[in-house]
Design a protein around this motif. Structure first.
Motif, PDB file in Angstrom:
ATOM      1  N   LEU A  32      -2.783   4.327  -2.987  1.00 33.98           N
ATOM      2  CA  LEU A  32      -2.006   3.252  -2.387  1.00 33.98           C
ATOM      3  C   LEU A  32      -1.634   2.196  -3.421  1.00 33.98           C
ATOM      4  N   PHE A  33      -2.536   1.964  -4.377  1.00 29.72           N
ATOM      5  CA  PHE A  33      -2.257   0.990  -5.437  1.00 29.72           C
ATOM      6  C   PHE A  33      -1.076   1.450  -6.290  1.00 29.72           C
ATOM      7  N   LEU A  34      -1.070   2.744  -6.665  1.00 29.45           N
ATOM      8  CA  LEU A  34       0.036   3.286  -7.457  1.00 29.45           C
ATOM      9  C   LEU A  34       1.343   3.203  -6.675  1.00 29.45           C
ATOM     10  N   LEU A  35       1.279   3.526  -5.387  1.00 28.12           N
ATOM     11  CA  LEU A  35       2.477   3.457  -4.567  1.00 28.12           C
ATOM     12  C   LEU A  35       3.010   2.029  -4.496  1.00 28.12           C
ATOM     13  N   ALA A  36       2.101   1.061  -4.353  1.00 26.68           N
ATOM     14  CA  ALA A  36       2.527  -0.338  -4.266  1.00 26.68           C
ATOM     15  C   ALA A  36       3.161  -0.804  -5.567  1.00 26.68           C
ATOM     16  N   ILE A  37       2.566  -0.433  -6.685  1.00 27.52           N
ATOM     17  CA  ILE A  37       3.099  -0.833  -7.991  1.00 27.52           C
ATOM     18  C   ILE A  37       4.495  -0.242  -8.196  1.00 27.52           C
ATOM     19  N   THR A  38       4.645   1.046  -7.885  1.00 24.73           N
ATOM     20  CA  THR A  38       5.945   1.696  -8.053  1.00 24.73           C
ATOM     21  C   THR A  38       6.987   1.083  -7.118  1.00 24.73           C
ATOM     22  N   ALA A  39       6.571   0.808  -5.883  1.00 25.04           N
ATOM     23  CA  ALA A  39       7.493   0.219  -4.911  1.00 25.04           C
ATOM     24  C   ALA A  39       7.962  -1.161  -5.361  1.00 25.04           C
ATOM     25  N   ILE A  40       7.062  -1.942  -5.956  1.00 16.97           N
ATOM     26  CA  ILE A  40       7.452  -3.274  -6.423  1.00 16.97           C
ATOM     27  C   ILE A  40       8.458  -3.166  -7.568  1.00 16.97           C
ATOM     28  N   GLY A  41       8.150  -2.311  -8.542  1.00 18.72           N
ATOM     29  CA  GLY A  41       9.042  -2.171  -9.690  1.00 18.72           C
ATOM     30  C   GLY A  41      10.426  -1.696  -9.296  1.00 18.72           C
ATOM     31  N   LEU A  42      10.481  -0.599  -8.532  1.00 18.17           N
ATOM     32  CA  LEU A  42      11.780  -0.049  -8.147  1.00 18.17           C
ATOM     33  C   LEU A  42      12.438  -0.872  -7.041  1.00 18.17           C
ATOM     34  N   GLY A  43      11.610  -1.451  -6.163  1.00 27.39           N
ATOM     35  CA  GLY A  43      12.172  -2.251  -5.072  1.00 27.39           C
ATOM     36  C   GLY A  43      12.865  -3.501  -5.567  1.00 27.39           C
ATOM     37  N   VAL A  44      12.236  -4.207  -6.492  1.00 28.94           N
ATOM     38  CA  VAL A  44      12.862  -5.403  -7.058  1.00 28.94           C
ATOM     39  C   VAL A  44      14.100  -5.010  -7.861  1.00 28.94           C
TER      40      VAL A  44
END
Length: 655
Positions: free
Chosen positions: A215-227
């Motif tokens: 979940l941590f990896l998913l959150a980090i990736t989502a933040i980077g690509l989401g922003v």
């Protein structure tokens, strides 16, 4: 299978290309580009079915690379290069555009395609540069920070270029759009600084508490690509948003973990980027227009590299920095692909100009690792040809240096030693090559010289003739050897203390005439060992005996050549005669409440109390009237049996 089959083909080809590159000791990205050429549509071999989809995935690779870059950097670390990034980069873009315009006119083109050529070659490759810096181990150097700072501004400049260039026939129509893009960028950065630095770390902290790495990896990736996607929707660069998101997260407590988790994804999607670059290369067009392509490549490398080096020097960066920046940023970048596609779709440029720029971009990308490796030998050649390069000195005493210590190499260790010498009010000077550390030392008022300590002109600026001691703190054995060699030519009698990263380096430096050699990793390991043994209740004397034996074994070759210990070594060995152990009294100890005299400790155990730590206060050599309190640390002097007798006296449960 569609895109799944395409990805499988690319990964297999990239593995083959990577193995070839590794066998030839070349950067892996060259192998990935070769793989892209082989599976591209122009070779007739096994080819991917949809290049466009691979190019879209490659954009994620660029975003993840910049996101990871942002995680490694912070706003504070970019401050030393903000001037050259915010002012120098726009100047570079304008000068390169003018240079490209001149090339286009020389080729007989009109003013419109000439301006487009200048704009296309003005951008450099963030992806290629970062991979080159990583493969050569130059991330974190001053020149790398200069290059990254300028690349960030270049990436921002893509947006107004995409707006203005297609409307060159009516420039006034594009100005409102440029102003709007600038306003959007300012609002985005302000929101990320004000809200992002507060909300994103809170979100990551909450997710980290669940202890789910997935979940941590998913959150980090989502933040980077989401922003990044949010900035794309706002009309800005996708990769720029990802970079800012990374910089915001780098300020949180989980920045290092986020970086370690995102690296595999970054490398995988980065592979797709370089493979997509190789797919664009058309060998048929290249062979048919080889002379013109090679001429343009030569002109771009020469002119653009010169512009970057000149601007770097103009903004006050000396020594190797201008050369490193020029040889690192001469290539044409990946955003030129995007800009060229805009030109094709709007009918602003011809297909020939598009293909010429495309082939030039790919060739300059391929040349980058080779050119970057020329930095060190070319800098060495320049130093031999121009031996009187000016030396920058800061905070040196007006009366000059005399009986001083020279700290050559700087770094974290040099910084620490400088602060110690200042506390002792001793005369010293630091020689540092990292401009960021030079600025930090300058701000603290430390005497520092910006230069290479292996050069005679720098040693002369250090007043080597009047020096009392030389400390070589650089971790590089080659630089250390050059410093020692230059010093011995001028001062064969000067005492030199140097660091080494292993026994072989220690022996090498000792053979070259270094008086004392220290292994920081060994000393750090021994310090941890001492703390470990102390917390395992091993007597202090036994700890010292053990660590001294290890130290003597590691430094045996030096001891043999010197004919025994040095004065400091003998002092350390003499401590073995004084076996002092620190013992903490429990709450129920029979010693609590009584004085040393009342307990007759010396008479009953043979040991002597030589120190007490009580309520945070140290009481050395306490008198017989001193009373013990619970949780006191008691320093006891005696042999092993005497100390054991004191333990039984203080801990009756052990009897």
């Amino acid at each position: 299978m569609g895109i799944a089959a395409d990805i499988a083909i690319i990964i297999l080809a990239a593995l083959l290309g990577g193995l070839i590159a590794q066998a030839l000791r070349q950067p892996l990205m060259l192998g990935y580009i070769l793989a892209g050429v082989l599976v591209g549509p122009h070779t007739g071999l096994v080819t991917v079915s949809d290049i466009h989809n691979i190019e879209l995935l490659a954009e994620i690779g660029v975003a993840l690379l910049l996101f990871a870059l942002g995680l490694e950097f912070s706003f504070k670390e970019l401050k030393p290069v903000r001037s050259i990034a915010l002012i120098g980069a726009p100047i570079q873009i304008l000068l390169t555009m003018a240079y490209g315009f001149a090339i286009g006119k020389a080729f007989g083109w009109g003013w419109h395609p000439s301006i487009w050529l200048g704009a296309l070659i003005s951008l450099s490759s963030t992806m290629v540069l970062l991979k080159t810096l990583m493969s050569t181990g130059r991330m974190g150097t001053l020149s790398s920070r200069v290059m990254i700072g300028m690349l960030i501004v270049q990436d921002l400049a893509v947006v107004p270029m995409m707006i203005i260039l297609p409307q060159l026939s009516d420039p006034a129509a594009g100005l409102p759009a440029v102003g709007l893009a600038g306003l959007k960028a300012a609002v985005f950065i302000a929101l990320m600084v004000i809200l992002g630095t507060r909300l994103l770390p809170m979100l990551i902290r909450a997710i980290a508490r669940w202890n789910s790495r997935e979940l941590f990896l998913l959150a980090i990736t989502a933040i980077g690509l989401g922003v990044g996607y949010a900035t794309y929707l706002a009309g800005l660069s996708f990769a720029f948003g990802a970079f800012v998101a990374g910089m915001v997260l780098s300020e949180s407590d989980y920045g290092h973990q986020a970086l370690s988790d995102i690296i595999p994804l970054r490398d995988l999607f980065g592979l797709l980027f370089f493979a997509s670059v190789g797919m664009l290369l058309d060998p048929v067009y290249l062979l048919a227009n080889l002379r013109q392509v090679l001429l343009l490549v030569f002109l771009v490398c020469l002119g653009k590299g010169t512009i970057f080096a000149s601007i770097t020097r103009l903004f006050g960066y000396y020594n190797v920095a201008p050369l490193a920046v020029g040889l690192g940023l001469f290539q044409v970048g990946e955003f030129s692909f995007l800009l060229a596609r805009v030109g094709i779709s709007t009918g602003s440029i011809s297909h020939d100009l598009y293909m010429l720029t495309l082939n030039t971009t790919i060739i300059t990308m391929i040349l980058t690792p080779f050119m970057a490796r020329l930095t060190a030998p070319l800098y060495a050649l320049r130093k031999r040809m121009f031996k009187h390069e000016p030396v920058q000195t800061m905070n040196l005493p007006a009366s000059g240096l005399n009986d001083h210590v020279i700290i050559a190499g700087g770094g974290n260790l040099g910084f620490f030693l400088a602060r110690i010498l200042r506390k002792l009010s001793m005369s010293f000077v630091v020689v540092e090559m990292d401009f960021r550390r030079v600025e930090a030392m300058k701000a603290e008022g430390l005497p520092v010289i910006y230069g290479d300590a292996s050069q005679p002109v720098v040693l002369e600026a250090c007043d080597l003739e009047k020096a009392k001691l030389l400390l070589v703190t650089t971790p590089s054995i080659f630089i250390a050897q050059a410093i020692v060699e230059g010093t011995r030519r001028v001062r064969p009698d000067l005492v030199i203390i140097a660091r080494a990263e292993g026994t072989d380096q220690m022996k090498t430096l000792n053979d070259q005439g270094v008086d004392e050699v220290v292994q920081p990793q060994l000393e750090a390991g021994l310090e941890i060992t001492q703390l470990m043994l102390f917390n395992l209740n091993i007597p202090a004397g036994e700890i010292v005996k053990f660590t001294d034996a290890v130290r003597k074994e590691q430094y045996a070759s030096l001891y043999e050549e010197r004919g025994g210990y040095t004065a400091i070594d003998m002092l350390q060995n003499a401590s073995l005669m004084m076996d002092v152990s620190w013992i903490q009294l429990p709450d129920g100890s029979p010693l609590v409440g009584d004085s040393i005299g009342q307990l007759e400790i010396r008479k009953k155990t043979g040991a002597s109390v030589v120190g007490i730590i009580q309520d945070g206060q140290v009481h050395p050599n306490p008198d017989v009237g001193h009373r013990f309190l619970p949780r006191d640390f008691v320093a006891v002097l005696g042999n092993k049996d005497q100390i054991e007798a004191f333990r039984e006296f203080a801990f009756p449960a052990l009897k």
